[in-house]
Write a protein that holds these residues in place. Structure first.
Motif, PDB file in Angstrom:
ATOM      1  N   GLY A 182       0.787  -1.226   0.000  1.00 35.70           N
ATOM      2  CA  GLY A 182       0.000   0.000   0.000  1.00 35.70           C
ATOM      3  C   GLY A 182       0.818   1.275   0.000  1.00 35.70           C
ATOM      4  O   GLY A 182       0.247   2.375   0.014  1.00 35.70           O
ATOM      5  N   THR A 244       6.836   6.998   3.216  1.00 36.31           N
ATOM      6  CA  THR A 244       6.379   5.960   4.144  1.00 36.31           C
ATOM      7  C   THR A 244       7.240   4.699   4.042  1.00 36.31           C
ATOM      8  O   THR A 244       7.052   3.764   4.815  1.00 36.31           O
ATOM      9  CB  THR A 244       4.914   5.577   3.874  1.00 36.31           C
ATOM     10  N   PRO A 337       0.929   3.869   7.384  1.00 36.34           N
ATOM     11  CA  PRO A 337      -0.097   4.364   8.324  1.00 36.34           C
ATOM     12  C   PRO A 337      -1.236   5.035   7.553  1.00 36.34           C
ATOM     13  O   PRO A 337      -1.030   5.606   6.497  1.00 36.34           O
ATOM     14  CB  PRO A 337       0.667   5.388   9.172  1.00 36.34           C
ATOM     15  N   ARG A 338      -2.413   4.936   8.090  1.00 30.45           N
ATOM     16  CA  ARG A 338      -3.558   5.580   7.441  1.00 30.45           C
ATOM     17  C   ARG A 338      -3.617   7.039   7.846  1.00 30.45           C
ATOM     18  O   ARG A 338      -3.392   7.376   8.986  1.00 30.45           O
ATOM     19  CB  ARG A 338      -4.864   4.871   7.853  1.00 30.45           C
TER      20      ARG A 338
END
Length: 338
Positions: A182, A244, A337-338
């Motif tokens: 992701g 990220t 992380p969202r």
């Protein structure tokens, strides 16, 4: 104690120096009993053939050379070169061939070293490492007639065979893995830009990032040391938005980068995923343990040395690819992380 000579063996055996030479070299001219007696006395006296004398008689030094153009401190700390040289030594031990290693500050000095070795018959051939995008060493070696194998490449137009690993495929695998988790902001801490494998990794990284639709990616260059890796990591993590995930071109920089991430308040892997290249005990000993591109570096060195041995024996050798790398997943990578 002085080095025992053929004359000492002849005196102890009660034969001529010519007979000793015939016996030691396995040539006809002496009886089997004399040959065995001479060999036993030579072993008892601790006699060994002079490599200098052999080089003068048949041109063989029974040694190969390797010149490394990196700071001695970095060389001593980086597991890759220790593993590579371990593999080279393993292959050379099969034929009692020596490895002559030299550290030089630049390519000019490296070429001068090759010329001196060749003129003095100190090596039969060389392994050339850290190929550059604009590399004059292959042409210089071909001009002086010193046999060589290029560790890296492939290098189009080079007169020497290459033993190489598919860096582009490994980069694509690492970036694809992070994208699959992701991640859309992935950056890379690379080695020196002048190195051929750095150039190819960078091109593969940018191609993979574009193909996978990453929203933000960047490459910064360092020199493989822990200090430069830490500095590059600090630059990347100071960007807004910060990446990220980070991919490092060697394990030493990855470990240093992990420390910087913790210092700046990034939890690994909750806030930041880290991937190292090449896998090593350093990657396994850190906490969290590092996900890493894993190659058989020792086997890589063994293969390169055996190709050079085959070349020196008059065999027909061509460019060969090393065993493909794998990606070892560990605790330093997770979804972003969202």
């Amino acid at each position: 104690m002085r080095r025992p000579t053929i004359a000492d063996i002849a005196q102890a055996a009660g034969v001529s120096k010519g007979s000793v030479s015939y016996a030691l070299n396995g040539k006809p001219g002496v009886s089997e009993a004399t040959r065995l007696r001479v060999l036993a006395i030579a072993e008892e006296l601790g006699w060994a053939p002079s490599t200098a004398a052999r080089a003068l008689s048949d041109g063989r030094a029974d040694a190969i050379g390797m010149v490394v153009g990196r700071p001695a401190r970095t060389l001593g700390l980086e597991p890759f070169f220790m593993e590579l040289m371990s593999g080279v030594q393993t292959a050379l031990a099969e034929t009692s061939t020596s490895l002559l290693l030299q550290v030089t500050p630049d390519q000019e000095q490296e070429v001068r070293t090759y010329r001196n070795w060749h003129a003095q018959r100190r090596v039969d051939g060389v392994l050339v490492v850290d190929l550059l995008t604009e590399d004059r060493r292959p042409a210089a070696l071909a001009e002086m007639g010193l046999p060589a194998v290029l560790v890296g490449g492939p290098l189009p137009g080079a007169a020497q065979p290459c033993v190489w690993s598919d860096d582009a495929a490994s980069v694509a695998r690492a970036v694809g893995y992070l994208a699959g988790l992701g991640h859309r902001r992935v950056s890379r801490v690379a080695g020196p830009a002048a190195l051929l494998h750095t150039h190819r990794r960078t091109a593969a990284f940018e191609e993979a990032a574009a193909a996978l639709g990453l929203s933000d990616w960047a490459t910064v260059h360092a020199d493989y040391s822990d200090a430069s890796g830490a500095q590059a990591t600090r630059r990347l993590l100071s960007r807004r938005p910060a990446p990220t995930a980070l991919v490092f071109d060697n394990d030493l920089m990855a470990v240093a980068g992990l420390g910087v991430a913790h210092e700046l308040g990034f939890a690994v892997p909750a806030d930041l995923s880290v991937v190292a290249w090449d896998d090593s005990p350093l990657c396994r000993m850190t906490r969290p343990a590092l996900t890493a591109v894993s190659r058989d570096v020792k086997g890589y060195g063994e293969h390169a040395a055996r190709v050079l041995r085959e070349l020196l024996a008059g065999g027909a050798v061509t460019d060969t690819a090393a065993a493909p790398a794998t990606l070892v997943e560990r605790a330093s990578t997770a979804p972003p992380p969202r």
